[in-house]
Write an enzyme that holds these catalytic residues in place. Structure first.
Site, PDB file in Angstrom:
ATOM      1  N   HIS A   1      39.917  57.400 -33.609  1.00 58.02           N
ATOM      2  CA  HIS A   1      38.523  57.840 -33.691  1.00 58.02           C
ATOM      3  C   HIS A   1      38.455  59.352 -33.570  1.00 58.02           C
ATOM      4  CE1 HIS A   1      34.191  58.000 -32.877  1.00 58.02           C
ATOM      5  NE2 HIS A   1      34.156  56.814 -33.425  1.00 58.02           N
TER       6      HIS A   1
ATOM      7  N   GLU B   1      35.260  49.218 -34.767  1.00 59.23           N
ATOM      8  CA  GLU B   1      35.339  48.319 -35.924  1.00 59.23           C
ATOM      9  C   GLU B   1      36.196  47.090 -35.655  1.00 59.23           C
ATOM     10  OE1 GLU B   1      33.307  49.075 -37.935  1.00 59.23           O
ATOM     11  OE2 GLU B   1      33.366  51.111 -38.692  1.00 59.23           O
TER      12      GLU B   1
HETATM   13  N1  CMC Z   1      46.634  54.284 -37.997  1.00 59.99           N
HETATM   14  C1  CMC Z   1      47.734  55.060 -38.093  1.00 59.99           C
HETATM   15  N2  CMC Z   1      47.742  56.394 -37.922  1.00 59.99           N
HETATM   16  C2  CMC Z   1      46.549  56.958 -37.641  1.00 59.99           C
HETATM   17  C3  CMC Z   1      45.374  56.225 -37.536  1.00 59.99           C
HETATM   18  C4  CMC Z   1      45.435  54.830 -37.706  1.00 59.99           C
HETATM   19  N3  CMC Z   1      44.364  54.051 -37.617  1.00 59.99           N
HETATM   20  N4  CMC Z   1      44.350  57.053 -37.250  1.00 59.99           N
HETATM   21  C5  CMC Z   1      44.880  58.291 -37.201  1.00 59.99           C
HETATM   22  N5  CMC Z   1      46.193  58.233 -37.439  1.00 59.99           N
HETATM   23  C6  CMC Z   1      47.141  59.346 -37.424  1.00 59.99           C
HETATM   24  C7  CMC Z   1      47.016  60.199 -38.650  1.00 59.99           C
HETATM   25  O1  CMC Z   1      47.835  59.751 -39.678  1.00 59.99           O
HETATM   26  C8  CMC Z   1      47.430  61.532 -38.117  1.00 59.99           C
HETATM   27  O2  CMC Z   1      48.829  61.537 -37.995  1.00 59.99           O
HETATM   28  P1  CMC Z   1      49.690  62.851 -38.391  1.00 59.99           P
HETATM   29  O3  CMC Z   1      49.226  63.903 -37.430  1.00 59.99           O
HETATM   30  O4  CMC Z   1      51.087  62.411 -38.218  1.00 59.99           O
HETATM   31  O5  CMC Z   1      49.312  63.156 -39.808  1.00 59.99           O
HETATM   32  C9  CMC Z   1      46.886  61.551 -36.696  1.00 59.99           C
HETATM   33  O6  CMC Z   1      46.797  60.176 -36.320  1.00 59.99           O
HETATM   34  C10 CMC Z   1      45.504  62.187 -36.579  1.00 59.99           C
HETATM   35  O7  CMC Z   1      44.679  61.677 -37.614  1.00 59.99           O
HETATM   36  P2  CMC Z   1      43.366  62.369 -38.157  1.00 59.99           P
HETATM   37  O8  CMC Z   1      43.086  61.848 -39.525  1.00 59.99           O
HETATM   38  O9  CMC Z   1      43.405  63.840 -37.962  1.00 59.99           O
HETATM   39  O10 CMC Z   1      42.302  61.827 -37.155  1.00 59.99           O
HETATM   40  P3  CMC Z   1      40.769  61.770 -37.417  1.00 59.99           P
HETATM   41  O11 CMC Z   1      40.106  62.099 -36.148  1.00 59.99           O
HETATM   42  O12 CMC Z   1      40.344  62.531 -38.593  1.00 59.99           O
HETATM   43  O13 CMC Z   1      40.623  60.239 -37.808  1.00 59.99           O
HETATM   44  C11 CMC Z   1      39.752  58.143 -38.247  1.00 59.99           C
HETATM   45  C12 CMC Z   1      39.708  59.379 -37.338  1.00 59.99           C
HETATM   46  C13 CMC Z   1      38.825  57.087 -37.663  1.00 59.99           C
HETATM   47  C14 CMC Z   1      39.283  58.513 -39.647  1.00 59.99           C
HETATM   48  C15 CMC Z   1      41.183  57.591 -38.291  1.00 59.99           C
HETATM   49  O14 CMC Z   1      41.642  57.299 -37.007  1.00 59.99           O
HETATM   50  C16 CMC Z   1      41.343  56.387 -39.213  1.00 59.99           C
HETATM   51  O15 CMC Z   1      41.493  56.551 -40.426  1.00 59.99           O
HETATM   52  N6  CMC Z   1      41.333  55.133 -38.637  1.00 59.99           N
HETATM   53  C17 CMC Z   1      41.452  53.943 -39.442  1.00 59.99           C
HETATM   54  C18 CMC Z   1      40.131  53.560 -40.090  1.00 59.99           C
HETATM   55  C19 CMC Z   1      39.096  53.070 -39.100  1.00 59.99           C
HETATM   56  O16 CMC Z   1      39.374  52.261 -38.227  1.00 59.99           O
HETATM   57  N7  CMC Z   1      37.852  53.577 -39.248  1.00 59.99           N
HETATM   58  C20 CMC Z   1      36.727  53.264 -38.387  1.00 59.99           C
HETATM   59  C21 CMC Z   1      36.513  54.350 -37.396  1.00 59.99           C
HETATM   60  S1  CMC Z   1      35.221  54.073 -36.191  1.00 59.99           S
HETATM   61  C22 CMC Z   1      33.834  54.550 -37.072  1.00 59.99           C
HETATM   62  C23 CMC Z   1      32.615  54.817 -36.231  1.00 59.99           C
HETATM   63  O17 CMC Z   1      32.678  55.122 -35.044  1.00 59.99           O
HETATM   64  O18 CMC Z   1      31.527  54.726 -36.831  1.00 59.99           O
END
Ligand code: CMC
Length: 377
Positions: free
Chosen positions: A256, A314
């Site tokens: 998140h 989620e």
């Molecule tokens: N599985 C595997 N790796 C992950 C995941 C995950 N679910 N989430 C983040 N990472 C990794 C990502 O690959 C990155 O690794 P590296 O530094 O090696 O490249 C690191 O963690 C940081 O990721 P980020 O993209 O900078 O983190 P973010 O804050 O932009 O991402 C997120 C947040 C929710 C988009 C992401 O965690 C994600 O894609 N999760 C899976 C989809 C999901 O469950 N979405 C629903 C979110 S809750 C929505 C709400 O509250 O309304």
């Protein structure tokens, strides 16, 4: 103005005071209307939560009855709105488009603008819109809402034509309460921007639905469910999770932007799901979900050390809504039905102390172009 600092995505910018919800991503804390989510989520009816957001206090018994009756009386759709929604179903448009069309047409029988009334009309009608669309899409006649059922109970009834069990209603109420508000997220901010021009609530909520539709906001409980069903079928939880991580895929339902610990909404939804599945569901599926959660959190630490990836809202949304019997295609529209409480409360809050939302852009284009007639270009 070349020294203008840009705040992409408005990240870190505070634009309004709100008493509706408070989020602390480091501590994993979410407060709604003054109540930690753990107090409210599994205890309140959705009507009580709405009253709390609108009035900053819980209702007495008689206030609750009066409020619930008023809300229920707005559930039926005006004929033209029902026609729009029916057409959307027959044409097979995606559910969030149907919700947007229905919300825009929900004002057809209303005289003039009255935000205090309009907030109730909108919240009352969104479930009717979703259910009527869904039935039309499946070749069934939309059902008239029933005023003797609760907001959540009537939604489930209108989807299936069957009176839901107490466990289904309780589970859905816990979900609706849990996601009703979450700070100035994109759809809520959209609604506030629209009413800041002194436009009306139907416009604001139609815009908010448009913002919620996007995959970066409306979230991914559908993919979470598909992942869980695949694992349920194969039984190889660890192997399938490792395969995804080895392939560089993200595990749906984890990670998140704001929460760096377990999302507090996951806590409330997992308890609600546990109670539901104990009473009324396939408890093996719930046990599998718990196993997936534990395994996934461990593997994320192994594959992404130090990233602090934990369960988000989620994950158990998918588990709970699936158990209750909401089709996965309606997960995002059901989210909209809940969030309409927060949207409308935020719109009223914006109007209480309104200032037109009007940020600036930093111009990076040319400035000295001279006109060339079309036949010389
Ligand atoms: N599985 C595997 N790796 C992950 C995941 C995950 N679910 N989430 C983040 N990472 C990794 C990502 O690959 C990155 O690794 P590296 O530094 O090696 O490249 C690191 O963690 C940081 O990721 P980020 O993209 O900078 O983190 P973010 O804050 O932009 O991402 C997120 C947040 C929710 C988009 C992401 O965690 C994600 O894609 N999760 C899976 C989809 C999901 O469950 N979405 C629903 C979110 S809750 C929505 C709400 O509250 O309304």
């Amino acid at each position: 103005m070349s020294d203008q600092e840009i705040h992409e995505g408005l990240e870190g910018i505070t634009v309004a005071e709100t008493r509706l919800s408070f989020i602390d991503g480091e501590a994993g804390e979410l407060v709604i209307g003054g109540y930690p989510l753990s107090e409210l989520g599994g205890n309140a009816t959705f009507e009580e939560t709405l009253y709390l957001l609108y009035n900053d206090r819980l209702p007495t018994q008689s206030e609750l009855e009066e409020f619930s009756d008023e809300l229920a009386q707005y559930r039926s759709l005006p004929e033209g709105c029902l026609e729009v929604v029916r057409s959307a179903g027959e044409a097979g448009v995606v559910p969030m488009d149907a919700l947007r069309m229905g919300a825009a047409a929900a004002s057809l029988d209303q005289d003039g603008e009255d935000p205090e009334r309009d907030k109730l009309v909108i919240v009352a009608r969104l479930p009717t819109i979703v259910a009527a669309y869904w039935r039309a899409r499946n070749g069934e006649e939309p059902l008239e809402p029933r005023e003797d059922l609760s907001h959540a109970g009537n939604y489930l009834y209108m989807l299936t034509g069957e009176e839901p069990s107490d466990a289904q209603v309780g589970g859905l109420e816990a979900y609706l309460n849990t996601v009703v508000d979450h700070g100035l997220n994109a759809s809520t901010f959209t609604g506030r921007v629209i009413v800041s021009t002194e436009s009306d609530l139907y416009s604001a909520i139609t815009g908010a639905i448009g913002a919620l539709k996007g995959p970066l906001h409306g979230g991914a409980p559908g993919p979470v469910l598909r992942m869980l069903l695949d694992m349920y079928e194969s039984g190889d939880v660890e192997g399938m999770l490792r395969e995804k991580l080895e392939a560089g895929e993200r595990l749906m339902g984890f990670g998140h932007r704001v929460y760096k610990v377990r999302d507090p909404r996951a806590e409330v939804l997992s308890s609600a799901a546990e109670s539901f599945y104990q009473e009324d569901g396939d408890s093996d599926f719930f046990e599998l979900a718990k196993e997936v959660e534990t395994e996934a959190v461990d593997l994320l630490e192994e594959y992404k050390p130090g990233r602090r990836l934990d369960t988000n809202v989620e994950f158990y949304t998918a588990v709970l809504l699936h158990g209750i019997g909401i089709p996965d295609e309606l997960f995002t529209t059901t989210f909209g039905i809940a969030r309409a409480g927060g949207w409308t409360a935020h719109c009223l809050e914006q109007l209480e102390n309104n200032r037109l939302v009007r940020p600036r852009g930093k111009y990076v284009g040319e400035k000295d172009r001279t006109w060339t007639p079309v036949d010389e270009r």
